[in-house]
Design an enzyme around this catalytic site. Structure first.
Site, PDB file in Angstrom:
ATOM      1  N   TYR A  12     -10.772  -3.909  -8.294  1.00  0.00           N
ATOM      2  CA  TYR A  12     -11.447  -3.250  -9.406  1.00  0.00           C
ATOM      3  C   TYR A  12     -12.746  -3.979  -9.732  1.00  0.00           C
ATOM      4  CZ  TYR A  12      -6.982  -0.879 -10.103  1.00  0.00           C
ATOM      5  OH  TYR A  12      -5.844  -0.126  -9.924  1.00  0.00           O
TER       6      TYR A  12
ATOM      7  N   GLN B 259       0.815  -1.213   0.000  1.00  0.00           N
ATOM      8  CA  GLN B 259       0.000   0.000   0.000  1.00  0.00           C
ATOM      9  C   GLN B 259       0.856   1.274   0.000  1.00  0.00           C
ATOM     10  OE1 GLN B 259      -2.706  -0.206   3.289  1.00  0.00           O
ATOM     11  NE2 GLN B 259      -4.106  -1.633   2.252  1.00  0.00           N
TER      12      GLN B 259
ATOM     13  N   SER C 246      -3.117   4.754  -6.280  1.00  0.00           N
ATOM     14  CA  SER C 246      -4.023   5.243  -5.238  1.00  0.00           C
ATOM     15  C   SER C 246      -3.651   6.659  -4.801  1.00  0.00           C
ATOM     16  CB  SER C 246      -3.988   4.294  -4.035  1.00  0.00           C
ATOM     17  OG  SER C 246      -4.467   3.015  -4.394  1.00  0.00           O
TER      18      SER C 246
END
Length: 633
Positions: A224, A124, A130
C-alpha cells in the site's frame, strides 16, 4: 466437524461465502457442510444446487456449526448464539466494529478477518481483498463507460472520425489496474497516476500512459501507499488539475483497508471538467477520494456526474462469490490438520503460522490483534524488567550439567604469574645445565651479581657461572679480566680497536720471525712483563689501536713492550704464565706454523672484514703466542 454457510443479512449484500462447485472440496477434507436456507439466492445459487453436491440445508446450521463462514461479519445477536469455541471466518472491519469484537471475545469465539490475511506470496490464494478489488475495478470502468454519453473507442466512419474518450485513473492497485485494463480494452485513451514508484511500470504494462508529477514516491508496507503530508497532497492536486480538466472520465481507486481514504480531487478540480464528464469514486464508503462524493449515490458537481461506490463487488455477485469462496476454501485447508494419524476433518489452526496469526482477531477470550486490543482495552502494560541473572560459576554449571551436587567457594585473590625464567645456556656445568622436568626454575631476578674473580674462576674450570664467551659459535680462549680503570681516567673499551681492524681487507697471519723479537704483540708481551713494574705506568695504555694490528706497524720498537707492560701489572694472574709455559714448546716452530700451517697446528682464524667487529674473536687473535723469545724470557 461441521462448517456452516451463513446467509447474508447486510443490506445490499448479494454475495455468498460458499458456492456449490466448491462444496466438494470441503467434504473431501472430511467436513460436513451445512447451508442456511436461501444463503445463495442473491448470487443465483439455490438450495437445490447445494444439496446436489452433498451439502445439508438446515435452519440451525449456524447455531450447531463448529466453523461459520460468511462474507460480512455476523450480527451481534447471532454472535451471542454461537457456542463457546466456535470459529468464524469473514470480513471483519475491526476499526469500525469494536463492539462486535468485544462480543466475540466475551463469547470465547475464535474469529478470523479476511482483510487481515498478510499480503505475502504464500497467502495470495487467500487474499480476499485482491479478489474483490478485481471485481470492483472492472465494475468501475463499466460504470464510467455506461454513464459517459460518448464512445470510449476511436471510430472512423464514412460520416467522419469519432475521437476516443480520455480516461484518467488515480490509483494503480488491483482495482486501478483492472479499471485501466478494462477501459483500454474498451478503446479509451488511458492515463494513470500512483504515488508508488513500482506502479509506473505496471501502468505501462496495461497499455496506459503514466503521469509523472516529479514528486517523491510514497512506498508503504504490504504493497500500500504511505500516507502523505498535507503539503505533499496540495502540491499533488495542483499538478493533477490540468490532467483531470482534460479528461472525459475520472476513476479513483485509492484506498487502504481500515483507514480513511485520501482526498485526491477537490470540488474545484471537478468543476473544471468538461460538460458530460463522469467521475467514479470507488472509495466513497471510506471517506472518498473525491470531495463531495456519497456512497451509493450520484451527485452532480459542476458539469460532471460523481458516482460514489458502495459495496461495489456485490454488484457483480456471481464472480465475486466464486472468488471469495475459493479464498475461504484455501484458508480452511491451511488450518486443517493433516497426517497419517489425524482423523479427517480436524480443524486445528496453527497459531505459530504467519498467516493464521496475522488473520486472527480473537481467540479463547482474548483479542490477539494488537491494534484492536489497544483500541478496546487500552495500551498494553509495559512488562516489568526482568532481573539480571547472577552469573553462575563455571564449576557450578559443569557440575549441574552432570547432575551432581554443587558447592561453590569464593575464588581466592588472583595470583600474579611468576616471571618467566631466563633461557639457560647449554653448558657442561651442572649449575648451568638445562633444568630437569621436575626441577623448579630460578628467576633471573634472584641470580647474584658475579664479581670478576668469580667469572674468572668459571672460565678456568672452577665452580661459577657460565662465561659469556660461550654464546659464540666457536669457543674462544680464556679472556683476561679487564683492568680496573685509573681513578682519574676511564679505560677505553676493547671494542675501540675494531674500526682499525675493519679497515684491513684481509688480515694477514699474525707471525713474528725469530730474528725479529721486537715484533711482538703488546698484549702478549704484557703477560710476560715483570710483576714488580710500577702500576703508575698503566696510563699510557690509552691507545690500544696503535698496537692492535701487527700489520699496521711491522717494525715495532722495543719500547712498545715497556709501554704495554704496566697493563698486565694492573691485574696479575697465574694462568697466563702456565699457558706461556705450554706455548714455549711451540715457539721454535712458530715460523713454520705461520708460514706453512698444517691441519694439526692451530691456525689464526681468517674472517672477512665484517666479522672483525666481534670483540671475542679479536681477543682470540691477540692471545696467540706470537713472540717465542718473550715467552722464553
Amino acid at each position: 466437524m461441521r462448517i456452516a454457510v451463513a446467509k447474508e443479512t447486510r443490506d445490499g449484500e448479494s454475495r455468498v461465502a460458499m458456492v456449490p462447485e466448491l462444496v466438494e472440496k470441503l467434504t473431501g477434507l472430511g467436513y460436513d457442510v451445512l447451508v442456511e436456507p436461501g444463503a445463495g439466492d442473491g448470487a443465483e445459487f439455490f438450495d437445490d444446487d447445494y444439496e446436489a453436491v452433498g451439502a445439508t440445508v438446515a435452519a440451525d446450521a449456524v447455531a450447531t456449526a463448529d466453523v461459520v463462514v460468511s462474507v460480512a461479519p455476523l450480527d451481534p445477536e447471532r454472535v451471542r448464539e454461537l457456542r463457546e469455541g466456535t470459529t468464524t471466518i469473514s470480513f471483519l472491519p475491526v476499526n469500525q466494529s469494536h463492539d462486535l469484537v468485544a462480543d466475540l471475545r466475551d463469547g470465547a469465539v475464535t474469529s478470523f478477518a479476511m482483510e487481515l490475511v498478510p499480503r505475502i506470496s504464500r497467502a495470495q490464494s487467500m487474499d480476499a481483498l485482491s479478489s474483490q478489488a478485481l471485481v470492483a475495478g472492472y465494475r468501475c470502468a463499466i460504470v464510467a463507460a455506461g454513464m459517459l454519453r460518448r464512445f470510449f473507442p476511436l471510430n472512423m466512419t464514412a460520416a467522419g472520425t469519432v475521437q476516443p474518450a480520455e480516461v484518467v485513473v488515480l490509483g494503480a492497485g488491483v482495482a486501478g489496474l483492472q479499471a485501466i485494463a478494462t477501459a483500454k480494452r474498451l478503446g479509451a485513451v488511458v492515463r494513470a497516476y500512483d504515488v508508488r514508484a513500482a506502479a509506473a511500470e505496471e501502468i505501462r504494462s496495461m497499455g496506459a500512459k503514466s503521469i509523472d508529477l516529479e514528486l517523491e514516491t510514497l512506498e508503504g508496507s504490504g504493497g500500500y501507499a504511505r500516507e502523505m503530508t498535507e503539503d505533499r497532497a496540495a502540491r499533488q492536486r495542483e499538478l493533477l488539475t490540468p490532467y483531470i480538466a482534460a479528461a472525459d472520465a475520472l476513476i479513483t481507486t485509492a484506498a487502504v483497508p481500515g483507514r480513511e481514504a485520501p482526498m485526491l480531487v477537490t470540488r474545484e478540480m471537478v468543476e473544471q471538467m468538461k460538460p458530460g464528464s463522469v467521475v467514479v469514486d470507488l472509495a466513497a464508503e471510506s471517506g472518498g477520494n473525491v470531495e463531495g462524493s456519497a456512497p451509493g449515490e450520484i451527485v452532480r458537481i459542476g458539469h460532471a456526474q460523481v458516482w460514489g461506490g458502495a459495496n461495489v463487488p456485490a454488484q457483480m455477485p456471481v464472480p465475486a462469490s466464486r472468488l471469495y469462496a475459493q479464498n475461504v476454501v484455501n484458508l480452511v485447508t491451511l488450518m486443517t490438520a493433516t497426517g497419517e494419524d489425524v482423523e479427517p476433518g480436524q480443524f486445528a489452526p496453527d497459531f505459530e503460522d504467519e498467516i493464521v496469526q496475522g488473520a486472527c482477531v480473537t481467540h479463547e477470550g482474548r483479542i490477539l490483534h494488537k491494534p484492536t486490543r489497544e483500541a478496546i482495552d487500552g495500551p498494553d502494560p509495559e512488562p516489568e524488567p526482568e532481573p539480571e541473572p547472577e552469573p553462575a560459576p563455571v564449576a557450578e554449571v559443569g557440575a549441574a550439567a552432570a547432575g551432581a551436587a554443587v558447592t561453590y567457594d569464593a575464588p581466592a585473590d588472583p595470583v600474579e604469574p611468576a616471571p618467566a625464567p631466563m633461557p639457560t645456556l647449554m653448558s657442561d656445568d651442572p649449575e648451568t645445565a638445562p633444568l630437569e622436568p621436575n626441577e623448579e626454575p630460578q628467576s633471573y631476578l634472584d641470580e647474584p651479581e658475579f664479581e670478576p674473580e668469580q667469572e674468572w674462576a668459571a672460565e678456568t674450570g672452577a665452580d661459577g657461572p657460565v662465561p659469556l664467551a660461550e654464546e659464540a659459535d666457536e669457543a674462544p680462549a680464556p679472556r683476561m679480566p679487564p683492568p680496573p680503570p685509573p681513578p682519574h681516567a676511564a679505560a677505553p673499551p676493547a671494542a675501540e680497536a675494531v674500526p682499525e681492524l675493519e679497515s684491513e681487507p684481509e688480515p694477514a697471519p699474525v707471525a713474528a720471525p725469530e730474528e725479529e723479537p721486537e715484533d711482538a704483540t703488546p698484549e702478549v708481551a704484557s703477560e710476560a712483563a715483570p710483576a714488580e713494574a710500577p702500576a703508575t705506568e698503566s696510563e699510557p695504555v690509552a691507545e690500544p689501536e696503535t698496537v692492535a694490528v701487527p700489520e699496521a706497524q711491522p717494525e715495532a720498537e722495543p719500547e712498545a713492550e715497556a709501554d704495554a707492560a704496566p697493563e698486565a701489572d694492573a691485574a696479575p694472574v697465574t694462568e697466563p704464565q702456565e699457558t706461556a709455559g705450554a706455548e714455549e714448546a711451540e715457539g721454535d716452530d712458530s715460523e713454520s706454523e705461520h708460514t706453512d700451517p698444517s691441519p694439526d697446528a692451530p691456525a689464526v682464524p681468517q674472517q672477512p672484514d665484517d666479522s672483525v667487529s666481534d670483540p671475542a674473536q679479536t681477543e682470540l687473535q691477540l692471545d696467540l703466542p706470537l713472540n717465542p723469545e718473550a715467552d722464553q724470557s
